[in-house]
Each structure stands twice: as structure tokens, then as C-alpha cells.
Write a protein that holds these residues in place. Structure first.
Motif, PDB file in Angstrom:
ATOM      1  N   ALA A  36      43.528  25.183  39.830  1.00  0.00           N
ATOM      2  CA  ALA A  36      43.426  26.171  40.906  1.00  0.00           C
ATOM      3  C   ALA A  36      44.669  27.050  40.906  1.00  0.00           C
ATOM      4  O   ALA A  36      45.756  26.600  40.573  1.00  0.00           O
ATOM      5  CB  ALA A  36      43.258  25.480  42.253  1.00  0.00           C
ATOM      6  N   ILE A  37      44.509  28.294  41.311  1.00  0.00           N
ATOM      7  CA  ILE A  37      45.622  29.251  41.271  1.00  0.00           C
ATOM      8  C   ILE A  37      45.754  29.933  42.624  1.00  0.00           C
ATOM      9  O   ILE A  37      44.769  30.429  43.180  1.00  0.00           O
ATOM     10  CB  ILE A  37      45.398  30.310  40.177  1.00  0.00           C
ATOM     11  CG1 ILE A  37      45.443  29.654  38.795  1.00  0.00           C
ATOM     12  CG2 ILE A  37      46.474  31.399  40.262  1.00  0.00           C
ATOM     13  CD1 ILE A  37      45.194  30.619  37.668  1.00  0.00           C
ATOM     14  N   ASP A  38      46.981  29.904  43.162  1.00  0.00           N
ATOM     15  CA  ASP A  38      47.279  30.659  44.380  1.00  0.00           C
ATOM     16  C   ASP A  38      47.730  32.059  43.994  1.00  0.00           C
ATOM     17  O   ASP A  38      48.451  32.219  43.012  1.00  0.00           O
ATOM     18  CB  ASP A  38      48.388  29.973  45.187  1.00  0.00           C
ATOM     19  CG  ASP A  38      47.859  28.720  45.890  1.00  0.00           C
ATOM     20  OD1 ASP A  38      46.640  28.652  46.111  1.00  0.00           O
ATOM     21  OD2 ASP A  38      48.678  27.835  46.192  1.00  0.00           O
ATOM     22  N   GLN A  39      47.314  33.039  44.756  1.00  0.00           N
ATOM     23  CA  GLN A  39      47.723  34.419  44.488  1.00  0.00           C
ATOM     24  C   GLN A  39      48.368  35.024  45.732  1.00  0.00           C
ATOM     25  O   GLN A  39      47.887  34.826  46.841  1.00  0.00           O
ATOM     26  CB  GLN A  39      46.530  35.287  44.083  1.00  0.00           C
ATOM     27  CG  GLN A  39      45.982  34.948  42.705  1.00  0.00           C
ATOM     28  CD  GLN A  39      45.000  35.993  42.229  1.00  0.00           C
ATOM     29  OE1 GLN A  39      44.543  36.818  42.986  1.00  0.00           O
ATOM     30  NE2 GLN A  39      44.690  35.969  40.946  1.00  0.00           N
ATOM     31  N   THR A  40      49.490  35.705  45.503  1.00  0.00           N
ATOM     32  CA  THR A  40      50.166  36.439  46.569  1.00  0.00           C
ATOM     33  C   THR A  40      50.256  37.896  46.151  1.00  0.00           C
ATOM     34  O   THR A  40      50.884  38.219  45.142  1.00  0.00           O
ATOM     35  CB  THR A  40      51.583  35.881  46.817  1.00  0.00           C
ATOM     36  OG1 THR A  40      51.491  34.504  47.144  1.00  0.00           O
ATOM     37  CG2 THR A  40      52.248  36.641  47.965  1.00  0.00           C
ATOM     38  N   LYS A  41      49.616  38.786  46.918  1.00  0.00           N
ATOM     39  CA  LYS A  41      49.596  40.203  46.569  1.00  0.00           C
ATOM     40  C   LYS A  41      50.469  40.984  47.540  1.00  0.00           C
ATOM     41  O   LYS A  41      50.341  40.838  48.750  1.00  0.00           O
ATOM     42  CB  LYS A  41      48.173  40.754  46.597  1.00  0.00           C
ATOM     43  CG  LYS A  41      48.072  42.219  46.181  1.00  0.00           C
ATOM     44  CD  LYS A  41      46.639  42.665  46.072  1.00  0.00           C
ATOM     45  CE  LYS A  41      46.535  44.117  45.616  1.00  0.00           C
ATOM     46  NZ  LYS A  41      45.147  44.577  45.479  1.00  0.00           N
ATOM     47  N   LEU A  42      51.373  41.797  46.984  1.00  0.00           N
ATOM     48  CA  LEU A  42      52.254  42.636  47.789  1.00  0.00           C
ATOM     49  C   LEU A  42      52.036  44.095  47.416  1.00  0.00           C
ATOM     50  O   LEU A  42      51.879  44.424  46.238  1.00  0.00           O
ATOM     51  CB  LEU A  42      53.720  42.269  47.555  1.00  0.00           C
ATOM     52  CG  LEU A  42      54.124  40.811  47.837  1.00  0.00           C
ATOM     53  CD1 LEU A  42      55.571  40.596  47.426  1.00  0.00           C
ATOM     54  CD2 LEU A  42      53.930  40.464  49.301  1.00  0.00           C
ATOM     55  N   SER A  43      52.042  44.963  48.405  1.00  0.00           N
ATOM     56  CA  SER A  43      51.946  46.411  48.160  1.00  0.00           C
ATOM     57  C   SER A  43      53.327  47.029  48.299  1.00  0.00           C
ATOM     58  O   SER A  43      54.017  46.793  49.299  1.00  0.00           O
ATOM     59  CB  SER A  43      50.971  47.066  49.138  1.00  0.00           C
ATOM     60  OG  SER A  43      49.670  46.601  48.929  1.00  0.00           O
TER      61      SER A  43
END
Length: 434
Positions: A36-43
Motif C-alpha cells: 500500500a502507498i500513502d500519497q501527500t499532494k502539495l500545491s
């Protein structure tokens, strides 16, 4: 033709950078399930992403502050100096999630910055773009052939006297054509400040090419088979130039790499002879030759305690005194760009009043009287006159978006040209094209 590298996504370790939406996405495997992979998206702000892109494209080389300001803020050191420092600070904060691999951006003292993680660009995107361009080119060719047949049929109908139908078809055709944009150069790198010779044959422009210092290049517009010619050497940097009236010489600002000294130079194209004329402050300074060929005007801030202003150098007299034609002390503005009108009556001037305000003025050369044409533009990105000296074509940048406009100097009415991304426009001879 390949996709613009500035738009390509790429990876920095576990971080994926996507310039299309100015985002960075961090990926990490969860402790409970390695699959499983956690993703953190920042703009991020567009300028922050542009700075990161320049560092990535030049990896593992050091990119100087001047180069970053030139490529991201078009050489606007007034805004870019503080903005660059702010961008680097924010990038380090936002990329701190990559701390396990060490520092991400290194400061090289008195030089610039270097990216410490090797970027992995999406090569498949380039291939997909090539396939799409080939498909689009085929469709355009087929459409062009069909349009040619339709146009011939329309001409025959008009010739036979069906005037009413012909007028309507012509009006429909005019609406359909709209603004036509043609690419003149397809070289790798970043090309800027185009100026076409008075006879319409030669295009000179400044360009950053990967692995090289900025230089001037010359292209023959009458023959695409002729290779582009590099005019200046790697021991100096040049970006902006102006043609002599007879198109035999070029005048340009040049900054020596070793000493950072800036000079206005004259290049005779037939002999490659270069002569130094006057001091300057930047290789991106605006420069233009008067319509009578007697004077050279340019923007500079080389004099101590004086902001950027207009200087005029005689091209007829040897050792002529350099004359400043702008405010000298306690100035509320800084001159940023200029252009002589073809009839020699006006000079157009771009002035900056604050970090978020630039405007266009015109000065009557004989009397010195001035008129203000615009109010509250965020950034003016170049200007040029139409052949009748009654209108100015100019480009702006607001909130990171660029576009072209035309303004009538009498009515001061402004019309959009709807050319997204337009910068530093100049008219091409008597053709009416920009």
C-alpha cells in the motif's frame, strides 16, 4: 518537435513534480502493508515550480542567481532578487519530506543553487507528444488541401456573379481564420527578445541553450534550410539587440563572464568587427535605434545611486557624450523598456512604479512632452510600434499569465490580440505581422 521540457513531469526520489498543475506528490509505503502507498499532494506557487524546473533541467550543474532570475522573472532583478530567495526557502520547506535523502537544494556561496537529487523525467510523455504531433500534422495537411479546394470554388462562384453568396462566404472565412501563429524557431533552450531586420530577411534573438551561456543568434527567414548562426562568443553573455537602419550592423548589450562588466557593442555583420560604445548595467537592457539612424537609446542603471533610466548615444560622432534622458535623483519610478516610433515623432517608454505596477508612456521627441497611455498594469513584457506610428503592440504578465494587446495612442483604447504566452512583440518590416 519535442514537448517543452518545462511542462514535463519528473521524479525526485519519492516525490513526483507535475508542472501542469504546479503540484508535488510524495509517496511512502505504509507500515501495515508494504504494497500500500500513502500519497501527500502539495500545491505550490507557479514561480516556485519554475525555479525547481530550472534546477532540474540543469542537474547536476550550479545555476547562478542571475540565470534563475533571467529564466523565471525575465531578468527583472528588481522583483526577482527577493522573490528567488523566497522561492528557495519555500521549496526547501515543502521538500522537507525528502529529508531522509539529505539536503535537496544546495546554496553555492556567491554563485547560485544546485539540485542534489537527480531528476527522472517522463520519457514516455515525449514519445506520446511526438505521436500526437505527427497525427495532428496529417490532419492539418488534409484540412489545408480541402480548404484550398473550397477557396477556389468560392472564387469561381464570385467570378460568375453570385455576389451576395460570395460576400457571406468571405465573411465566414474571415471569422474562421482568426489570429494565425507561425513558429519561426524550434531550437532547444529558451529564446527571447526577437528583432527582425528592416528588410524582413533576418531575425536576431537571444537564447539560453543547455550547457551554454546566453548568446545572440541570427536566422535567415527566407530560407529554413540555412542553419542558425551564433553571433557572440561564450566569454560573454548577450540577449537583446537592435538593427542599424541599413541592416549592416547590430547594437547589443554584452556582459563579460569573468568580470561582469557590461558594455554596449556594435557588430558589423560582414566583417564580424566588434566595437565597444558605452557602459550599461545588464545584458537584457532594452535597446533601440532612432529611425534616422543617428542615435542609439537604451535602458541602464550603471551610474551610482541612479535607478534604471534612458541613455542616448550618438552614432554619428566619435567620443560623443552619453546623455541621460530620465529622472536622476529622488525618482518615484524606474524606466524598464523603450521603442522609437517609425516616424521618429515619439518614443514609447515602460515605467515601473512599484513591485506590482508598470505603465506605458509616450514622449514627444521634439518637445519632451509626455502622455500616459495605461494605468495599473502588473508587468509589461515588451512593446513595439505599428508601421503607421499610431498604435502600440505590447504584452503583459498578470498572475503568471501572458497575453498580447494593441493600444491606439489617440483614443487610448486597448484591444486584446488573444495570443496566450505572448512576450516582447516587434513588427516584421512592412508586412503588418508581429
Amino acid at each position: 518537435m519535442m514537448k517543452d521540457q518545462r511542462k514535463l513531469s519528473y521524479r525526485l526520489g519519492l516525490c513526483r513534480v507535475d508542472p501542469s498543475d504546479n503540484s508535488v506528490v510524495f509517496q511512502s509505503k505504509t507500515d501495515m502493508n508494504e504494497s500500500a502507498i500513502d500519497q501527500t499532494k502539495l500545491s505550490l506557487q507557479p514561480k516556485f515550480i519554475e525555479v525547481l524546473n530550472v534546477l532540474a533541467r540543469n542537474y547536476p550543474e550550479v545555476v547562478t542567481r542571475d540565470e534563475l532570475i533571467a529564466q523565471v522573472w525575465d531578468g527583472n532583478s528588481y522583483v526577482g532578487a527577493k522573490a528567488l530567495t523566497n522561492a528557495i526557502w519555500h521549496l526547501r520547506q515543502q521538500l522537507s519530506l525528502l529529508a531522509e535523502v539529505g539536503a535537496v537544494i544546495e546554496t553555492v556561496r556567491k554563485t547560485g543553487y544546485r539540485l542534489l537529487i537527480e531528476p527522472e523525467f517522463d520519457v514516455e510523455a515525449i514519445s506520446d507528444e511526438q505521436d500526437l504531433l505527427q497525427l495532428t500534422s496529417g490532419k492539418l495537411l488534409h484540412m489545408t488541401q480541402r480548404m484550398r479546394v473550397i477557396m477556389i470554388s468560392m472564387a469561381l462562384l464570385i467570378f460568375l456573379g453570385i455576389l451576395f453568396t460570395g460576400i457571406h462566404l468571405y465573411q465566414d472565412k474571415q471569422k474562421m481564420l482568426g489570429t494565425q501563429v507561425t513558429a519561426l524557431t524550434r531550437d532547444p533552450g529558451s529564446e527571447r527578445y526577437p528583432v527582425v531586420s528592416h528588410d524582413g530577411r533576418w531575425l536576431v534573438y537571444g537564447a539560453y541553450r543547455p550547457g551554454f551561456v546566453p548568446s545572440l543568434y541570427l536566422k535567415d527567414l527566407t530560407n529554413d534550410d540555412f542553419p542558425v548562426r551564433q553571433l557572440t562568443s561564450s566569454s560573454s553573455t548577450e540577449l537583446r539587440a537592435a538593427w542599424s537602419i541599413d541592416d549592416t550592423r547590430l547594437y547589443f548589450t554584452s556582459r563579460t563572464v569573468m568580470t561582469a562588466e557590461c558594455r554596449i557593442m556594435q557588430l558589423t555583420l560582414s566583417t564580424n568587427e566588434i566595437i565597444s560604445l558605452a557602459p550599461c548595467s545588464s545584458d537584457m537592457s532594452a535597446i533601440d535605434v532612432s529611425p534616422d539612424g543617428k542615435s542609439l537609446a537604451y535602458i541602464s542603471s550603471h551610474e551610482k545611486n541612479k535607478m534604471g533610466g534612458i541613455y542616448v548615444q550618438s552614432l554619428e560622432l566619435d567620443n560623443a557624450q552619453l546623455i541621460r534622458q530620465s529622472c536622476e535623483i529622488n525618482c518615484s519610478y524606474e524606466d524598464r523598456d523603450l521603442a522609437y516610433s517609425p516616424d521618429g515623432y515619439w518614443i514609447a517608454i515602460v515605467r515601473r512604479y512599484s513591485n506590482i505596477s508598470e505603465d506605458i508612456f509616450i514622449r514627444e521627441l521634439s518637445s519632451g512632452n509626455e502622455q500616459r497611455l495605461t494605468h495599473g498594469i502588473e508587468d509589461v513584457r515588451g512593446l513595439g510600434w505599428t508601421n503607421d506610428s499610431q498604435r502600440l503592440v505590447f504584452a503583459t504578465e498578470e498572475s503568471g499569465s501572458r497575453n498580447g494587446f494593441i493600444i491606439d495612442i489617440k483614443s487610448k483604447n486597448i484591444s486584446s490580440l488573444d495570443v496566450e504566452g505572448m512576450s516582447y512583440p516587434r513588427l516584421i518590416g512592412d508586412s503588418g505581422r508581429v
